[in-house]
Scaffold this motif. Structure first.
Motif, PDB file in Angstrom:
ATOM      1  N   ILE A  18       0.881  -1.132   0.243  1.00 27.08           N
ATOM      2  CA  ILE A  18      -0.005   0.067  -0.114  1.00 27.08           C
ATOM      3  C   ILE A  18       1.056   1.399  -0.016  1.00 27.08           C
ATOM      4  O   ILE A  18       0.606   2.288  -0.830  1.00 27.08           O
ATOM      5  CB  ILE A  18      -1.013   0.132   1.250  1.00 27.08           C
ATOM      6  CG1 ILE A  18      -2.083  -1.131   1.064  1.00 27.08           C
ATOM      7  CG2 ILE A  18      -1.604   1.381   1.525  1.00 27.08           C
ATOM      8  CD1 ILE A  18      -2.868  -1.448   2.108  1.00 27.08           C
ATOM      9  N   PHE A  19       1.901   1.280   0.765  1.00 25.99           N
ATOM     10  CA  PHE A  19       2.685   2.429   0.990  1.00 25.99           C
ATOM     11  C   PHE A  19       3.500   2.752  -0.479  1.00 25.99           C
ATOM     12  O   PHE A  19       3.848   3.720  -0.798  1.00 25.99           O
ATOM     13  CB  PHE A  19       3.687   2.308   2.104  1.00 25.99           C
ATOM     14  CG  PHE A  19       4.502   3.472   2.462  1.00 25.99           C
ATOM     15  CD1 PHE A  19       3.685   4.694   3.214  1.00 25.99           C
ATOM     16  CD2 PHE A  19       5.641   4.072   2.286  1.00 25.99           C
ATOM     17  CE1 PHE A  19       4.269   5.751   3.480  1.00 25.99           C
ATOM     18  CE2 PHE A  19       6.146   5.006   2.459  1.00 25.99           C
ATOM     19  CZ  PHE A  19       5.759   6.129   2.937  1.00 25.99           C
ATOM     20  N   THR A  20       3.750   1.444  -1.141  1.00 28.43           N
ATOM     21  CA  THR A  20       4.711   1.807  -2.172  1.00 28.43           C
ATOM     22  C   THR A  20       3.417   2.165  -3.253  1.00 28.43           C
ATOM     23  O   THR A  20       4.121   2.987  -4.141  1.00 28.43           O
ATOM     24  CB  THR A  20       4.937   0.240  -2.846  1.00 28.43           C
ATOM     25  OG1 THR A  20       5.752  -0.234  -1.787  1.00 28.43           O
ATOM     26  CG2 THR A  20       5.772   0.332  -4.094  1.00 28.43           C
ATOM     27  N   ILE A  21       2.380   2.166  -3.444  1.00 29.81           N
ATOM     28  CA  ILE A  21       1.475   2.497  -4.088  1.00 29.81           C
ATOM     29  C   ILE A  21       1.298   3.969  -4.097  1.00 29.81           C
ATOM     30  O   ILE A  21       1.257   4.910  -4.963  1.00 29.81           O
ATOM     31  CB  ILE A  21      -0.029   1.941  -4.176  1.00 29.81           C
ATOM     32  CG1 ILE A  21       0.143   0.362  -4.559  1.00 29.81           C
ATOM     33  CG2 ILE A  21      -0.966   2.713  -5.002  1.00 29.81           C
ATOM     34  CD1 ILE A  21      -1.033  -0.516  -4.382  1.00 29.81           C
ATOM     35  N   LEU A  22       1.268   4.401  -2.764  1.00 29.44           N
ATOM     36  CA  LEU A  22       1.355   5.851  -2.338  1.00 29.44           C
ATOM     37  C   LEU A  22       2.491   6.442  -2.987  1.00 29.44           C
ATOM     38  O   LEU A  22       2.416   7.756  -3.517  1.00 29.44           O
ATOM     39  CB  LEU A  22       1.367   5.982  -0.980  1.00 29.44           C
ATOM     40  CG  LEU A  22      -0.254   5.540  -0.215  1.00 29.44           C
ATOM     41  CD1 LEU A  22      -0.230   5.752   1.254  1.00 29.44           C
ATOM     42  CD2 LEU A  22      -1.629   6.420  -0.915  1.00 29.44           C
ATOM     43  N   LEU A  23       3.480   6.136  -2.555  1.00 33.00           N
ATOM     44  CA  LEU A  23       4.834   6.491  -3.426  1.00 33.00           C
ATOM     45  C   LEU A  23       5.167   6.554  -4.677  1.00 33.00           C
ATOM     46  O   LEU A  23       5.452   7.672  -5.245  1.00 33.00           O
ATOM     47  CB  LEU A  23       6.244   5.468  -2.780  1.00 33.00           C
ATOM     48  CG  LEU A  23       6.736   5.863  -1.504  1.00 33.00           C
ATOM     49  CD1 LEU A  23       7.866   4.808  -1.314  1.00 33.00           C
ATOM     50  CD2 LEU A  23       7.485   7.462  -1.469  1.00 33.00           C
ATOM     51  N   ILE A  24       4.351   5.637  -5.399  1.00 33.57           N
ATOM     52  CA  ILE A  24       4.379   5.734  -6.992  1.00 33.57           C
ATOM     53  C   ILE A  24       3.696   6.761  -7.543  1.00 33.57           C
ATOM     54  O   ILE A  24       3.983   7.644  -8.066  1.00 33.57           O
ATOM     55  CB  ILE A  24       3.851   4.501  -7.602  1.00 33.57           C
ATOM     56  CG1 ILE A  24       4.810   3.330  -7.454  1.00 33.57           C
ATOM     57  CG2 ILE A  24       3.459   4.338  -9.021  1.00 33.57           C
ATOM     58  CD1 ILE A  24       4.193   1.758  -7.772  1.00 33.57           C
ATOM     59  N   ILE A  25       2.564   6.897  -6.698  1.00 36.00           N
ATOM     60  CA  ILE A  25       1.472   8.294  -6.917  1.00 36.00           C
ATOM     61  C   ILE A  25       2.358   9.579  -6.812  1.00 36.00           C
ATOM     62  O   ILE A  25       2.220  10.265  -7.737  1.00 36.00           O
ATOM     63  CB  ILE A  25       0.253   8.315  -6.152  1.00 36.00           C
ATOM     64  CG1 ILE A  25      -0.745   6.928  -6.583  1.00 36.00           C
ATOM     65  CG2 ILE A  25      -0.552   9.521  -6.312  1.00 36.00           C
ATOM     66  CD1 ILE A  25      -1.788   6.709  -5.569  1.00 36.00           C
ATOM     67  N   LEU A  26       2.964   9.669  -5.932  1.00 30.29           N
ATOM     68  CA  LEU A  26       3.793  10.730  -5.513  1.00 30.29           C
ATOM     69  C   LEU A  26       4.898  10.989  -6.336  1.00 30.29           C
ATOM     70  O   LEU A  26       5.139  12.201  -6.996  1.00 30.29           O
ATOM     71  CB  LEU A  26       4.303  10.633  -3.901  1.00 30.29           C
ATOM     72  CG  LEU A  26       5.329  11.767  -3.478  1.00 30.29           C
ATOM     73  CD1 LEU A  26       4.180  13.413  -3.376  1.00 30.29           C
ATOM     74  CD2 LEU A  26       5.952  11.580  -2.248  1.00 30.29           C
ATOM     75  N   THR A  27       5.701  10.003  -6.604  1.00 32.30           N
ATOM     76  CA  THR A  27       7.011  10.111  -7.364  1.00 32.30           C
ATOM     77  C   THR A  27       6.433  10.369  -8.842  1.00 32.30           C
ATOM     78  O   THR A  27       7.262  10.930  -9.551  1.00 32.30           O
ATOM     79  CB  THR A  27       7.801   8.767  -7.330  1.00 32.30           C
ATOM     80  OG1 THR A  27       6.913   7.788  -7.682  1.00 32.30           O
ATOM     81  CG2 THR A  27       8.576   8.952  -5.943  1.00 32.30           C
ATOM     82  N   GLN A  28       5.442   9.650  -9.531  1.00 32.56           N
ATOM     83  CA  GLN A  28       5.208   9.897 -10.580  1.00 32.56           C
ATOM     84  C   GLN A  28       4.542  11.130 -10.943  1.00 32.56           C
ATOM     85  O   GLN A  28       4.607  11.724 -12.026  1.00 32.56           O
ATOM     86  CB  GLN A  28       4.156   8.734 -11.243  1.00 32.56           C
ATOM     87  CG  GLN A  28       4.708   7.440 -11.546  1.00 32.56           C
ATOM     88  CD  GLN A  28       6.080   7.829 -12.150  1.00 32.56           C
ATOM     89  OE1 GLN A  28       5.859   8.149 -13.353  1.00 32.56           O
ATOM     90  NE2 GLN A  28       7.072   7.245 -12.060  1.00 32.56           N
ATOM     91  N   TRP A  29       3.844  11.623  -9.946  1.00 36.87           N
ATOM     92  CA  TRP A  29       3.395  13.162 -10.011  1.00 36.87           C
ATOM     93  C   TRP A  29       4.445  13.948 -10.100  1.00 36.87           C
ATOM     94  O   TRP A  29       4.534  15.042 -11.095  1.00 36.87           O
ATOM     95  CB  TRP A  29       2.502  13.298  -9.042  1.00 36.87           C
ATOM     96  CG  TRP A  29       1.988  15.122  -8.540  1.00 36.87           C
ATOM     97  CD1 TRP A  29       1.182  15.512  -9.395  1.00 36.87           C
ATOM     98  CD2 TRP A  29       2.544  15.651  -7.861  1.00 36.87           C
ATOM     99  NE1 TRP A  29       1.217  16.852  -8.951  1.00 36.87           N
ATOM    100  CE2 TRP A  29       2.179  17.193  -7.986  1.00 36.87           C
ATOM    101  CE3 TRP A  29       3.660  15.753  -6.982  1.00 36.87           C
ATOM    102  CZ2 TRP A  29       2.463  18.229  -7.518  1.00 36.87           C
ATOM    103  CZ3 TRP A  29       4.172  17.179  -6.358  1.00 36.87           C
ATOM    104  CH2 TRP A  29       3.482  18.152  -6.514  1.00 36.87           C
ATOM    105  N   LEU A  30       5.423  13.752  -9.151  1.00 36.60           N
ATOM    106  CA  LEU A  30       6.839  14.698  -9.304  1.00 36.60           C
ATOM    107  C   LEU A  30       7.323  14.484 -10.444  1.00 36.60           C
ATOM    108  O   LEU A  30       7.628  15.523 -10.799  1.00 36.60           O
ATOM    109  CB  LEU A  30       7.512  14.237  -8.232  1.00 36.60           C
ATOM    110  CG  LEU A  30       9.017  14.797  -8.120  1.00 36.60           C
ATOM    111  CD1 LEU A  30       8.681  16.230  -7.178  1.00 36.60           C
ATOM    112  CD2 LEU A  30       9.724  14.139  -6.936  1.00 36.60           C
ATOM    113  N   ALA A  31       7.390  13.422 -11.169  1.00 37.72           N
ATOM    114  CA  ALA A  31       8.390  13.149 -12.354  1.00 37.72           C
ATOM    115  C   ALA A  31       7.451  13.968 -13.431  1.00 37.72           C
ATOM    116  O   ALA A  31       8.211  14.580 -14.141  1.00 37.72           O
ATOM    117  CB  ALA A  31       8.410  11.693 -12.506  1.00 37.72           C
TER     118      ALA A  31
END
Lengths: 324, 113
Positions: A18-31
């Protein structure tokens, strides 16, 4: 050491799935925001505040589509392979200081590296399981890069582990992360070895992650989308899930071993240690995004030649220096 | 915990997380959301099209052949450069940097830095 319930929570909730999914959302938004700034665009703006939920919207849109494959594709095995690849990536975080009860053992780095180096091959399998001339070319290009870049990345990662083994690191990623800052000041040859390995490791990481100038496998202007050409709906969603999770976990390992580990946080304070590792990971990730947005793409043979000619001598020299 | 236990635990947890991903993001979403999408198929849906033309059998490429071709070309260019004259090679900054790097390693070994 973690008990069974801790292992389950860490695998599925934090720092796992779950936390990895949240991190993916954050990092892909940042990217997307970063690359948009570089290209004088705004990036995502509609889904959520400042468009932060756009990656989640894209994921839900893809997984909610009906699964379709071409006449010659394999149906279940590529999905299972990619799902297992995602699982192996997610669990790698349990061996890092971001876990509140990390798992570690003597020589665990070898096992983690072995599992992580399997992961990119699941993307290649996903590609060749959906035959298409462009997909096949993309998969062949990806394999050519992987054959050269994975030994390079693994060799570079070994340098901090070898140096740390003299300070009680025991070839464990978690134990090495606790004294990773002192690796740079352990001596002249150690500092030189770390400097050379951090350069070769970064180049190897770019190649493993299919980042420019090594993204020949998905060269849009030449072979449509290469490895992803024939994918759509849930298959594309899982392929992207794997690719984006890889872009978090591999930089996290790089940051843990080369950027001082948990320093300057107190190793006994896991929350501060985890926060430090996440900040360093986001820094490495941001550099990767800038590199990806600004560099042109190599031809496949140029990419392989570059790795062999420039990165391998650095990696070999760093390994030799670390053994002094 | 020794490395064998670690490997078993890692592999087991990886399979568990992978199964959850497969069941949630594929099986569950296909049953709950995608199944409601109407199937749109017509007489051209099953045709194999390549380059704008319908074909019986699409042309197939060998990924291994392309892989070997890429590696041969990347190594081939290095072979060509080795055939150049030694004087030409030594003047290149790359070879000088490589010699410098080798000297650095050799001196570090000799002096025990």
């Amino acid at each position: 050491m973690a008990n069974a319930l801790d292992l389950l929570i860490q695998t599925l909730v934090y720092p796992g799935l779950i936390f990895t999914i949240l991190l993916i959302i954050l990092t892909q938004w940042l990217a997307r925001k970063l690359s948009a700034r570089i290209q004088f665009r705004k990036g995502p703006v509609y889904a959520g505040p400042a468009g932060v939920l756009q990656p989640l919207a894209d994921l839900l849109k893809l997984v909610a589509k009906r699964d379709m494959v071409n006449k010659y594709s394999l149906v279940q095995s590529p999905l299972i392979a990619v799902s297992v690849g995602i699982g192996l990536l997610v669990v790698a975080q349990l061996a890092l200081p971001v876990a509140y009860s990390p798992i570690h053992a003597r020589y665990d780095a070898i096992a983690v590296l072995y599992f992580l180096l399997i992961v990119p091959f699941t993307i290649a399998y996903l590609a060749v399981a959906h035959p298409n001339p462009y997909t096949t070319i993309g998969a062949a290009r990806f394999l050519a890069i992987l054959v050269v870049s994975e030994p390079l990345f693994a060799t570079s990662i070994l340098v901090p582990l070898i140096i740390s083994s003299r300070l009680g690191g025991e070839f464990s990623i978690y134990l090495t992360s606790l004294n990773a800052a002192s690796l740079w000041s352990a001596g002249l040859s150690e500092a030189l070895a770390m400097a050379l390995a951090s350069i070769s490791g970064f180049i190897g990481m770019l190649a493993v992650l299919m980042v420019k100038p090594f993204d020949t496998a998905e060269a849009e202007s030449e072979i449509y989308w290469g490895v992803f050409t024939e994918l759509g709906g849930p298959r594309l969603a899982l392929g992207f899930f794997l690719k984006f999770a890889e872009r978090i976990v591999i930089p996290m390992i790089y940051a843990t071993l080369f950027l001082g580990g948990v320093w300057p946080a107190d190793p006994l304070n896991w929350a501060a240690s985890a926060l430090t590792i996440y900040l360093k990971t986001i820094l490495v990730f941001s550099i990767i995004v800038v590199v990806d947005s600004t560099l042109p793409r190599y031809k496949p043979e140029q990419a392989v030649t570059f790795l062999l000619k420039y990165a391998y001598p650095l990696a070999i020299a760093s390994i030799l220096l670390s053994l002094i | 915990m020794d490395v064998y236990d670690f490997t078993l635990i890692y592999a087991g947890l990886g399979l568990l997380a992978g199964s959850v991903v497969y069941l949630v993001f594929y099986v569950l979403f296909q049953k709950l959301a995608a199944a409601r999408t109407p199937v749109q198929r017509d007489e051209v849906s099953r045709l194999v099209v390549m380059g704008g033309f319908t074909v019986e059998e699409p042309s197939r490429l060998s990924a291994i052949r392309i892989l070997k071709d890429i590696l041969m070309r990347s190594l081939g260019s290095a072979r060509v450069s080795r055939l150049e004259s030694f004087a030409g090679a030594i003047s290149s900054w790359y070879l000088l940097a490589l010699i410098l790097l080798s000297l650095l390693v050799a001196i570090s070994f000799t002096l025990g830095w």
